[in-house]
Design a protein around this motif. Structure first.
Motif, PDB file in Angstrom:
ATOM      1  N   HIS A 198       3.009 -45.679 -27.385  1.00 52.25           N
ATOM      2  CA  HIS A 198       4.180 -44.847 -27.617  1.00 52.25           C
ATOM      3  C   HIS A 198       4.180 -43.708 -26.607  1.00 52.25           C
ATOM      4  O   HIS A 198       3.146 -43.068 -26.382  1.00 52.25           O
ATOM      5  N   LEU A 199       5.337 -43.460 -26.000  1.00 51.18           N
ATOM      6  CA  LEU A 199       5.459 -42.428 -24.976  1.00 51.18           C
ATOM      7  C   LEU A 199       6.549 -41.431 -25.351  1.00 51.18           C
ATOM      8  O   LEU A 199       7.529 -41.795 -25.999  1.00 51.18           O
ATOM      9  N   ASN A 200       6.373 -40.182 -24.923  1.00 51.81           N
ATOM     10  CA  ASN A 200       7.495 -39.246 -24.969  1.00 51.81           C
ATOM     11  C   ASN A 200       7.864 -38.781 -23.561  1.00 51.81           C
ATOM     12  O   ASN A 200       8.524 -37.756 -23.378  1.00 51.81           O
ATOM     13  N   GLY A 328       7.046 -48.098 -27.229  1.00 51.37           N
ATOM     14  CA  GLY A 328       8.057 -47.270 -27.861  1.00 51.37           C
ATOM     15  C   GLY A 328       8.218 -45.973 -27.102  1.00 51.37           C
ATOM     16  O   GLY A 328       7.241 -45.452 -26.540  1.00 51.37           O
ATOM     17  N   VAL A 329       9.428 -45.442 -27.059  1.00 55.03           N
ATOM     18  CA  VAL A 329       9.712 -44.218 -26.313  1.00 55.03           C
ATOM     19  C   VAL A 329      10.573 -43.291 -27.155  1.00 55.03           C
ATOM     20  O   VAL A 329      11.586 -43.714 -27.716  1.00 55.03           O
ATOM     21  N   ALA A 330      10.152 -42.031 -27.245  1.00 57.31           N
ATOM     22  CA  ALA A 330      10.965 -40.978 -27.857  1.00 57.31           C
ATOM     23  C   ALA A 330      11.531 -40.130 -26.730  1.00 57.31           C
ATOM     24  O   ALA A 330      10.793 -39.646 -25.868  1.00 57.31           O
ATOM     25  N   PHE A 332      13.444 -36.810 -25.559  1.00 58.25           N
ATOM     26  CA  PHE A 332      13.809 -35.450 -25.942  1.00 58.25           C
ATOM     27  C   PHE A 332      14.808 -34.890 -24.935  1.00 58.25           C
ATOM     28  O   PHE A 332      14.686 -35.135 -23.732  1.00 58.25           O
ATOM     29  N   PRO A 333      15.822 -34.156 -25.400  1.00 58.17           N
ATOM     30  CA  PRO A 333      16.970 -33.819 -24.550  1.00 58.17           C
ATOM     31  C   PRO A 333      16.650 -32.961 -23.328  1.00 58.17           C
ATOM     32  O   PRO A 333      17.349 -33.063 -22.315  1.00 58.17           O
ATOM     33  N   LYS A 334      15.620 -32.119 -23.371  1.00 60.23           N
ATOM     34  CA  LYS A 334      15.290 -31.257 -22.238  1.00 60.23           C
ATOM     35  C   LYS A 334      14.087 -31.770 -21.453  1.00 60.23           C
ATOM     36  O   LYS A 334      13.427 -31.016 -20.744  1.00 60.23           O
ATOM     37  N   GLU A 335      13.832 -33.073 -21.554  1.00 60.74           N
ATOM     38  CA  GLU A 335      12.746 -33.693 -20.812  1.00 60.74           C
ATOM     39  C   GLU A 335      13.088 -33.783 -19.339  1.00 60.74           C
ATOM     40  O   GLU A 335      14.260 -33.657 -18.940  1.00 60.74           O
ATOM     41  N   LEU A 336      12.090 -33.960 -18.493  1.00 58.83           N
ATOM     42  CA  LEU A 336      12.307 -34.233 -17.078  1.00 58.83           C
ATOM     43  C   LEU A 336      13.072 -35.548 -16.965  1.00 58.83           C
ATOM     44  O   LEU A 336      13.243 -36.265 -17.961  1.00 58.83           O
ATOM     45  N   PRO A 337      13.551 -35.920 -15.753  1.00 52.42           N
ATOM     46  CA  PRO A 337      14.369 -37.133 -15.643  1.00 52.42           C
ATOM     47  C   PRO A 337      13.714 -38.353 -16.286  1.00 52.42           C
ATOM     48  O   PRO A 337      12.561 -38.674 -16.017  1.00 52.42           O
ATOM     49  N   MET A 338      14.471 -38.988 -17.157  1.00 47.00           N
ATOM     50  CA  MET A 338      14.005 -40.177 -17.873  1.00 47.00           C
ATOM     51  C   MET A 338      14.875 -41.376 -17.497  1.00 47.00           C
ATOM     52  O   MET A 338      16.092 -41.247 -17.325  1.00 47.00           O
ATOM     53  N   PRO A 339      14.266 -42.559 -17.401  1.00 44.95           N
ATOM     54  CA  PRO A 339      15.022 -43.746 -17.012  1.00 44.95           C
ATOM     55  C   PRO A 339      15.792 -44.333 -18.180  1.00 44.95           C
ATOM     56  O   PRO A 339      15.546 -43.986 -19.338  1.00 44.95           O
ATOM     57  N   PRO A 340      16.705 -45.256 -17.908  1.00 46.03           N
ATOM     58  CA  PRO A 340      17.316 -46.011 -19.003  1.00 46.03           C
ATOM     59  C   PRO A 340      16.315 -47.026 -19.551  1.00 46.03           C
ATOM     60  O   PRO A 340      15.299 -47.332 -18.919  1.00 46.03           O
ATOM     61  N   ARG A 341      16.615 -47.535 -20.695  1.00 43.79           N
ATOM     62  CA  ARG A 341      15.714 -48.506 -21.345  1.00 43.79           C
ATOM     63  C   ARG A 341      15.459 -49.717 -20.460  1.00 43.79           C
ATOM     64  O   ARG A 341      14.337 -50.253 -20.418  1.00 43.79           O
ATOM     65  N   VAL A 350       9.978 -53.411 -24.894  1.00 48.90           N
ATOM     66  CA  VAL A 350      10.350 -52.109 -25.451  1.00 48.90           C
ATOM     67  C   VAL A 350      10.905 -52.329 -26.851  1.00 48.90           C
ATOM     68  O   VAL A 350      12.028 -52.799 -27.024  1.00 48.90           O
ATOM     69  N   GLN A 351      10.138 -51.937 -27.848  1.00 47.96           N
ATOM     70  CA  GLN A 351      10.526 -52.207 -29.236  1.00 47.96           C
ATOM     71  C   GLN A 351      11.188 -51.016 -29.923  1.00 47.96           C
ATOM     72  O   GLN A 351      11.798 -51.185 -30.976  1.00 47.96           O
ATOM     73  N   ARG A 352      11.040 -49.832 -29.345  1.00 49.86           N
ATOM     74  CA  ARG A 352      11.699 -48.660 -29.937  1.00 49.86           C
ATOM     75  C   ARG A 352      12.124 -47.727 -28.822  1.00 49.86           C
ATOM     76  O   ARG A 352      11.356 -47.448 -27.892  1.00 49.86           O
ATOM     77  N   TRP A 353      13.357 -47.217 -28.930  1.00 48.52           N
ATOM     78  CA  TRP A 353      13.941 -46.327 -27.923  1.00 48.52           C
ATOM     79  C   TRP A 353      14.785 -45.321 -28.703  1.00 48.52           C
ATOM     80  O   TRP A 353      15.908 -45.600 -29.100  1.00 48.52           O
TER      81      TRP A 353
END
Length: 389
Positions: A198-200, A328-330, A332-341, A350-353
């Motif tokens: 699991h990653l954030n 799984g990935v959580a 958070f809105p103010k995270e550094l740039p995050m990729p699409p699923r 990827v079982q949870r997004w």
């Protein structure tokens, strides 16, 4: 080295030296004393240093941290400090959580009771974990590596060895920042031992196979790469310096607690979801405990060099390479740039997004309840796999 209890005990001489350095600090002048535009806000830094000198009580923090179940051992020649919080429930799931930079094991501290004893915090005892929180080599209480080559890839192997020492042949992994990279390396190279990851955060260094024979970039994926490039151009100087010439920076930060505080506080301010007031989500004692751990560790070079090690061993996947480990990935809105699923789905199952309503890069500190709920939810359907084994 057998596993043995660990107690933080900073010598009085080190505290006196820090106090003297703070009292004699040389301050850089600034064009605007109340702006973050050129880096750390001078006025805010003055407030932090005043608190560090006059109100912050390291001994009180040390006493609090020493109530945690801390241990130290050696894996493959590397000393590893870790917290081992056993769960309270019918079948706690072993979970190793990895912090990042500029964090430390205290970054994960708010999660410990929520994951180890969920029933006492509004959850279900069936979701309990045996939580293991190692300190990255050279961060806080883990000794610095004695030779080059200790990047996230090797750290993943060290964590696998640590969990084996603790009697956990299979376990889950969680992390953000550098810890996210460690988690992906665990999935890639230790799939038989890893129940799920699991990653954030998703490391910018992660690259699925692209080009000939692969699906073309989607518009979302292209937009992500453009966001990464823009972030690197405007905010990425720290990573480029730590990833290329960490020793030069280490001389400055190891000699100046003022400089170290400025270097770290800028990131807490820039990467947290606080609406303009950092102390609404992170109090000064928490931030200064983290900075103090870096200072007292006397291993600044190692904490910075990890960026260079990871640049030399990027997370670039090959065509057809697909670890059979649920992810799984959580978000958070103010995270550094995050990729699409889809970016992660090119290489992982990827079982949870799950999108979160608030929080930033330091989710375990900022929003521990939200992150704990996500971790519980991701691993809940995977627990039967562990029982089956």
């Amino acid at each position: 080295m057998p596993i043995r209890p660990y107690t933080l005990a900073i010598p009085d001489a080190a505290l006196a030296d820090l106090a003297q350095r703070l009292a004699n600090a040389r301050w850089a002048d600034a064009l605007d004393s109340d702006s973050w535009a050129d880096g750390t806000n001078p006025a805010y830094l003055a407030r932090v240093i005043s608190h560090w000198r006059e109100r912050f009580d390291w001994r009180a923090q040390e006493q609090r941290l020493n109530r945690l179940p801390q241990f130290i051992t050696e894996v493959d020649g590397q000393g590893i400090h870790f917290i081992h919080q056993r769960g309270r429930g019918p079948a706690p799931l072993p979970l190793v959580i990895t912090h990042g930079w500029p964090g430390s094991f205290i970054e994960i501290e708010p999660l410990l009771p929520l994951l180890a004893d969920p029933a006492a915090h509004g959850g279900d005892a069936a979701d309990a974990f045996d939580v293991v929180v190692p300190s990255l080599p050279g961060y806080g209480a883990s000794p610095a590596p004695r030779q080059a080559g200790t990047g996230s890839r090797r750290i993943a192997s060290l964590w696998q060895g640590l969990m084996a020492q603790l009697g956990y042949p299979r376990f889950g992994a969680q992390g953000g920042d550098i810890g996210a990279g460690v988690g992906l390396w665990l999935a890639r190279e230790h799939a038989e031992q890893v129940l799920g990851v699991h990653l954030n955060y998703v490391p910018a260094s992660f690259r699925p196979p692209l080009g000939e024979g692969q699906p073309p970039l989607s518009s979302e994926e292209q937009a992500y790469l453009e966001r990464l490039a823009a972030f690197a151009a405007s905010e990425g100087a720290y990573a480029l310096l730590q990833g290329t010439k960490p020793q030069t920076l280490a001389f400055a930060l190891a000699d100046s607690p003022l400089g170290l505080a400025a270097w770290i506080i800028e990131k807490f301010h820039a990467w947290s979801d606080h609406g303009g007031d950092l102390e609404q989500v992170l109090d000064l004692d928490t931030v200064l405990t983290d900075i103090s751990l870096y200072w007292f560790s006397a291993s600044l070079q190692a904490s910075l060099r990890l960026y260079k090690e990871n640049r030399q061993q990027p997370l670039a996947f090959y065509p057809g390479e697909r670890p059979q480990v649920p992810l799984g990935v959580a978000l958070f809105p103010k995270e550094l740039p995050m990729p699409p699923r889809s970016w992660l789905a090119r290489s992982f199952d990827v079982q949870r997004w799950a999108y979160q309503r608030k929080g930033g890069h330091f989710a375990a500190l900022e929003q521990p309840q939200l992150l704990a709920e996500e971790i519980r939810a991701f691993f809940r359907p995977l627990r039967s796999s562990l029982i089956a084994v």
